[in-house]
Design a protein around this motif. Structure first.
Motif, PDB file in Angstrom:
ATOM      1  N   TYR A 149       4.834  18.989  -2.656  1.00 57.97           N
ATOM      2  CA  TYR A 149       3.337  19.446  -1.420  1.00 57.97           C
ATOM      3  C   TYR A 149       3.589  19.129   0.111  1.00 57.97           C
ATOM      4  O   TYR A 149       4.437  19.739   0.606  1.00 57.97           O
ATOM      5  N   SER A 150       2.462  18.478   0.519  1.00 57.00           N
ATOM      6  CA  SER A 150       3.360  19.054   2.480  1.00 57.00           C
ATOM      7  C   SER A 150       3.673  16.836   2.608  1.00 57.00           C
ATOM      8  O   SER A 150       3.641  17.211   3.794  1.00 57.00           O
ATOM      9  N   VAL A 151       3.591  16.342   1.253  1.00 54.18           N
ATOM     10  CA  VAL A 151       3.864  14.785   1.347  1.00 54.18           C
ATOM     11  C   VAL A 151       5.728  14.616   2.179  1.00 54.18           C
ATOM     12  O   VAL A 151       5.341  14.219   3.209  1.00 54.18           O
ATOM     13  N   GLY A 152       6.234  15.069   1.602  1.00 59.10           N
ATOM     14  CA  GLY A 152       7.702  14.961   1.182  1.00 59.10           C
ATOM     15  C   GLY A 152       8.443  16.403   0.075  1.00 59.10           C
ATOM     16  O   GLY A 152       8.073  17.248   0.456  1.00 59.10           O
ATOM     17  N   TYR A 153       9.725  15.548   0.352  1.00 56.04           N
ATOM     18  CA  TYR A 153      11.175  16.129  -0.593  1.00 56.04           C
ATOM     19  C   TYR A 153      11.205  15.538  -1.851  1.00 56.04           C
ATOM     20  O   TYR A 153      11.377  14.664  -1.258  1.00 56.04           O
ATOM     21  N   ILE A 155       1.009  -1.563   0.330  1.00 55.79           N
ATOM     22  CA  ILE A 155      -0.512   0.084  -0.276  1.00 55.79           C
ATOM     23  C   ILE A 155       0.637   0.832   0.022  1.00 55.79           C
ATOM     24  O   ILE A 155       1.196   2.098  -0.436  1.00 55.79           O
ATOM     25  N   ARG A 156       1.978   1.213   0.371  1.00 51.66           N
ATOM     26  CA  ARG A 156       3.253   2.929   0.885  1.00 51.66           C
ATOM     27  C   ARG A 156       3.734   2.729  -0.194  1.00 51.66           C
ATOM     28  O   ARG A 156       3.196   3.970  -0.588  1.00 51.66           O
ATOM     29  N   ASN A 157       3.859   1.261  -0.626  1.00 50.75           N
ATOM     30  CA  ASN A 157       4.625   1.458  -2.242  1.00 50.75           C
ATOM     31  C   ASN A 157       3.591   2.539  -3.611  1.00 50.75           C
ATOM     32  O   ASN A 157       4.302   3.387  -3.920  1.00 50.75           O
ATOM     33  N   LYS A 158       2.354   2.334  -3.189  1.00 50.90           N
ATOM     34  CA  LYS A 158       1.535   2.605  -4.597  1.00 50.90           C
ATOM     35  C   LYS A 158       1.325   3.887  -4.037  1.00 50.90           C
ATOM     36  O   LYS A 158       1.122   4.696  -4.743  1.00 50.90           O
ATOM     37  N   MET A 159       1.280   4.365  -3.028  1.00 50.73           N
ATOM     38  CA  MET A 159       0.713   5.293  -2.637  1.00 50.73           C
ATOM     39  C   MET A 159       1.854   6.445  -2.727  1.00 50.73           C
ATOM     40  O   MET A 159       1.258   7.652  -3.403  1.00 50.73           O
ATOM     41  N   ILE A 160       3.259   5.996  -2.815  1.00 52.14           N
ATOM     42  CA  ILE A 160       4.530   7.058  -2.895  1.00 52.14           C
ATOM     43  C   ILE A 160       4.151   7.040  -4.499  1.00 52.14           C
ATOM     44  O   ILE A 160       4.711   7.810  -5.696  1.00 52.14           O
ATOM     45  N   LEU A 161       3.998   6.410  -5.248  1.00 55.06           N
ATOM     46  CA  LEU A 161       3.671   6.136  -6.526  1.00 55.06           C
ATOM     47  C   LEU A 161       2.813   6.574  -7.483  1.00 55.06           C
ATOM     48  O   LEU A 161       2.993   7.965  -8.199  1.00 55.06           O
ATOM     49  N   LEU A 162       1.525   6.523  -6.660  1.00 56.65           N
ATOM     50  CA  LEU A 162       0.370   8.229  -6.849  1.00 56.65           C
ATOM     51  C   LEU A 162       0.720   9.385  -6.341  1.00 56.65           C
ATOM     52  O   LEU A 162       0.868  10.279  -7.447  1.00 56.65           O
ATOM     53  N   LYS A 192      -6.910  17.494  -4.340  1.00 52.84           N
ATOM     54  CA  LYS A 192      -8.159  17.122  -3.599  1.00 52.84           C
ATOM     55  C   LYS A 192      -7.498  15.685  -3.334  1.00 52.84           C
ATOM     56  O   LYS A 192      -7.793  14.931  -2.608  1.00 52.84           O
ATOM     57  N   GLU A 193      -7.407  15.162  -4.382  1.00 54.60           N
ATOM     58  CA  GLU A 193      -6.383  13.366  -4.837  1.00 54.60           C
ATOM     59  C   GLU A 193      -5.742  13.819  -4.109  1.00 54.60           C
ATOM     60  O   GLU A 193      -5.754  12.228  -3.412  1.00 54.60           O
ATOM     61  N   LEU A 194      -4.543  14.629  -3.960  1.00 47.68           N
ATOM     62  CA  LEU A 194      -3.102  14.242  -3.236  1.00 47.68           C
ATOM     63  C   LEU A 194      -3.958  13.866  -1.781  1.00 47.68           C
ATOM     64  O   LEU A 194      -2.913  13.313  -0.962  1.00 47.68           O
ATOM     65  N   GLN A 195      -4.603  14.453  -1.419  1.00 49.39           N
ATOM     66  CA  GLN A 195      -5.003  14.815  -0.019  1.00 49.39           C
ATOM     67  C   GLN A 195      -5.730  13.626   0.486  1.00 49.39           C
ATOM     68  O   GLN A 195      -5.015  13.581   1.664  1.00 49.39           O
ATOM     69  N   TRP A 196      -5.843  12.871  -0.502  1.00 51.83           N
ATOM     70  CA  TRP A 196      -6.407  11.688   0.141  1.00 51.83           C
ATOM     71  C   TRP A 196      -5.492  10.601  -0.231  1.00 51.83           C
ATOM     72  O   TRP A 196      -5.769   9.489   0.343  1.00 51.83           O
ATOM     73  N   VAL A 197      -4.828  10.503  -0.760  1.00 51.73           N
ATOM     74  CA  VAL A 197      -3.869   9.952  -0.731  1.00 51.73           C
ATOM     75  C   VAL A 197      -2.886   9.650   0.473  1.00 51.73           C
ATOM     76  O   VAL A 197      -2.346   8.983   0.682  1.00 51.73           O
ATOM     77  N   GLN A 198      -2.265  11.172   0.223  1.00 51.44           N
ATOM     78  CA  GLN A 198      -2.032  10.846   1.633  1.00 51.44           C
ATOM     79  C   GLN A 198      -1.889  10.601   3.048  1.00 51.44           C
ATOM     80  O   GLN A 198      -1.459  10.159   3.759  1.00 51.44           O
ATOM     81  N   ALA A 199      -3.436  11.314   2.886  1.00 50.19           N
ATOM     82  CA  ALA A 199      -4.068  10.327   3.793  1.00 50.19           C
ATOM     83  C   ALA A 199      -4.274   9.017   4.191  1.00 50.19           C
ATOM     84  O   ALA A 199      -3.508   8.033   5.258  1.00 50.19           O
ATOM     85  N   VAL A 200      -4.266   8.408   3.416  1.00 51.23           N
ATOM     86  CA  VAL A 200      -4.073   7.148   3.029  1.00 51.23           C
ATOM     87  C   VAL A 200      -2.459   6.958   3.650  1.00 51.23           C
ATOM     88  O   VAL A 200      -1.978   5.510   4.131  1.00 51.23           O
TER      89      VAL A 200
END
Lengths: 414, 226
Positions: B216-220, A226-233, A242-250
């Motif tokens: 974004y605010s995720v990282g660098y 999950i984490r790897n795919k989220m990073i890819l996203l 908005k979508e970025l925020q969702w992905v970030q939350a997940v």
């Protein structure tokens, strides 16, 4: 109290009560028998005298007669047995006698005849009774004690051997406990039940351990994916805000889940006593390393840190020691305020860490519970102190928390 | 470099393979003990990434075999068991490093690179990124051949960044790299932010470019691309 001592005490108490009862019973029984016997002799003699008087008209010679008086007709007839003490000049003593008075008639005269028979001296009787009874009881007590010790030693032997075996039983160890067989059916039954219980407990324990292992294994790989795919996203440029925020939350929740999984696994591993290594851990070095690792963080928060470390070595698992002290020091940094202070003291007896911080509202005893957060605003999981508590339980350390206003003190006693 | 990844989960295996190939490595994969065992015996690899639990065997046995055959290869264990015993055992029988699942791919990447450098160059190799030069064994960073004055954590950050250039480094991954996975600190993200600001200033002072991009605010991301 030991079983044998308890049994012997009960026997002793029993005999102490039995002793006077036995003497009293003996005394009255013997007295009754003797008196009945004497009375019979006197009765018999009186009948013989009456007969002789009637037939021959003369008083026969008798060893028992000691007094005869003629009485007038009108005097009532009394046949009585009596106990009297009669002074005997030859011994200069009062001797107990049994007397029997009866009326007889000879030559139309009425004669009151007194018969007497010496009685055993009761004082002497009591002394002898006391002596013999005591002897019997003594023999009984000694005999019972010896028998009891023997029973305790031989008959209970398998019981005590099994007891010490069970005392050393550890659920984490694989080898089964071989219980001593016994020809006493109660012990055999107990053994059977204990073995069944142990098997059941061991099975449950194994299941639990396997479950924990499986959960931690099975949950972590999907989380990694999950984490790897989220990073890819996140790296892909095609998402709107908005979508970025969702992905970030997940992504962040997956991280949290993974950390919860790791912490809970750690707690159950400590509970299951899977940490059996006893390294000779140099606590000072560990604390030094942790402080070094967090040095810049401490500077970043403008904390004034005072450290006094004496060389201390403790036998425990190196990794657990690291976790324990990391959690304590981390807490002191994390729950501190900008420009606060930390004081650390380490000596043979204890490790103490004092830090400034906000006045906490959580009750002290709640602090060590799982998922209890000191400050709901922070992102911490609230598992650190629960883990520490488990580590302390494992090694018999004591972790105390004390606060006074904005000063928080954790003392860890080795 | 040539890497063999032994891992039974196909999805994770693909993630690792893709990531490592994007880094310019040749990456081969094995999903079970048997094929891993065969590949290790035939082909030379620089680094093995071994999962301990495999469907038909234990990863530790592969390490034992490699050590017995005297094959010169760096070994990194990845395990979800989080079992301390695994880690100790693994390192004792000759593994070089240990990562607990779930790990960040950027962390794996940094470990592989560090291991490779230690193995092949005995740690003496410099890492160069444009005007930035890192000497890992001395903990030194040069910008335009001028030594940067860095704190310990600042060095670790820039080293981690350069090892994972053009990659998104989330704040979580950076925090775990700096403090290990036992420390989850609420302030750590603020700390990272401040540190990166300092780092940017220090690089700029020595005439270096600003490669640290906030994503974004995720990282660098450490990159020269826009």
């Amino acid at each position: 109290m030991k079983l044998v001592t308890k049994t012997n005490t009960y026997y002793l108490i029993f005999f102490i009560f039995l002793f006077p009862l036995m003497i009293a019973a003996d005394y009255y029984l013997i007295q009754y028998v003797v008196i009945t016997e004497v009375d019979e002799i006197l009765q018999h003699e009186s009948e013989r005298i009456r007969f002789e008087l009637k037939e021959k008209g003369t008083l026969p010679s008798s060893n028992y007669v000691f007094n005869t008086t003629t009485v007038k007709e009108e005097q009532p007839v009394l046949n009585v047995f009596k106990d009297t003490l009669i002074y005997e000049a030859y011994t200069d003593k009062l001797i107990p006698y049994r007397t029997y008075e009866f009326m007889a008639s000879a030559d139309s005269q009425r004669i009151k005849i007194s018969l007497r028979h010496v009685l055993l001296e009761m004082n002497e009787l009591i002394v002898w009774l006391f002596a013999t009874t005591s002897l019997i009881i003594l023999v009984l007590v000694v005999g019972l004690y010896v028998i009891n010790q023997g029973i305790y030693k031989w008959a209970w032997k398998p019981f005590f051997e099994n007891l010490s075996k069970l005392k050393n039983y550890e659920i984490t160890k694989k080898n089964p406990v071989g219980l001593e067989a016994s020809n006493i059916s109660e012990f055999e039954e107990l053994n059977k039940i204990v073995v069944t219980l142990m098997d059941q407990v061991k099975k449950d324990f194994q299941n639990l351990r396997e479950f924990n292992e499986n959960i931690s294994h099975e949950i972590q790989t999907p989380l990694a994916i999950i984490r790897n795919k989220m990073i890819l996203l996140l790296e892909s440029q095609n998402l709107n805000k908005k979508e970025l925020q969702w992905v970030q939350a997940v992504y962040q929740e997956a991280n949290k889940l993974s950390k919860i999984g790791k912490s809970l696994t750690l707690i159950s591993r400590i509970e299951n006593q899977e940490f059996i290594r006893l390294d000779n851990v140099d606590i000072r070095t560990i604390v030094d390393n942790i402080i070094n690792n967090m040095e810049e963080m401490i500077k970043f928060k403008n904390l004034e840190i005072k450290v006094e470390l004496n060389p201390v070595k403790i036998k425990c698992d190196l990794i657990l020691a690291n976790i324990l002290f990391t959690n304590l020091i981390k807490n002191a940094v994390q729950h501190n305020q900008e420009g606060g202070y930390i004081t650390i003291l380490l000596n043979e007896e204890k490790f103490e860490i004092i830090n400034s911080g906000e006045v906490s509202k959580i009750a002290t005893e709640q602090l060590f519970r799982r998922f209890q957060r000191g400050n709901t605003a922070t992102d911490s999981l609230g598992l650190g102190l629960a883990i520490n508590q488990k580590i302390c339980e494992l090694y018999g350390f004591r972790l105390d928390y004390y606060r006074h206003g904005g000063t928080h003190t954790f003392s860890l006693f080795f | 470099m040539k890497i063999l990844v032994i891992e039974d989960n196909v999805e994770l295996l693909q993630d690792i393979k893709n990531f490592l190939e994007e880094e310019g490595n040749i990456c081969e994969i094995a999903q079970d003990y048997k094929s891993a065992f065969m590949k290790v015996g035939i082909f030379p690899y620089d680094v093995l990434v071994v999962d301990i639990t495999l469907p038909d065997g234990i990863g530790l046995d592969i390490i034992k075999e490699v050590k017995k055959e005297n094959i010169d290869v760096g070994i990194i264990i990845i395990s979800a068991k989080n079992a301390v015993g695994d880690k100790v055992n693994g390192l004792e029988i000759g593994a070089d490093d240990y990562l607990t699942k779930p790990f960040y791919l950027v962390e794996l990447n940094a470990r592989i690179k560090a291991l490779y450098r230690r193995k092949v160059y005995r740690g003496s190799k410099e890492i160069v990124f444009n005007e930035i030069k890192i000497k890992p064994e001395n903990h030194e960073v040069f910008v335009n051949n001028r030594l940067m004055n860095l704190t310990k954590k600042e060095f670790e950050v820039i080293h981690f960044f350069v090892a994972n250039r053009n990659r998104l480094l989330t704040k979580e991954a950076i925090a775990e790299h700096l403090w290990g996975d036992q420390i989850e600190m609420a302030d750590s993200f603020d700390f990272i932010y401040t540190h990166l600001a300092n780092l940017r200033k220090k690089i700029a002072k020595l005439g270096g470019e600003d490669y640290i991009k906030s994503i974004y605010s995720v990282g660098y991301k450490f990159t020269e691309r826009e």
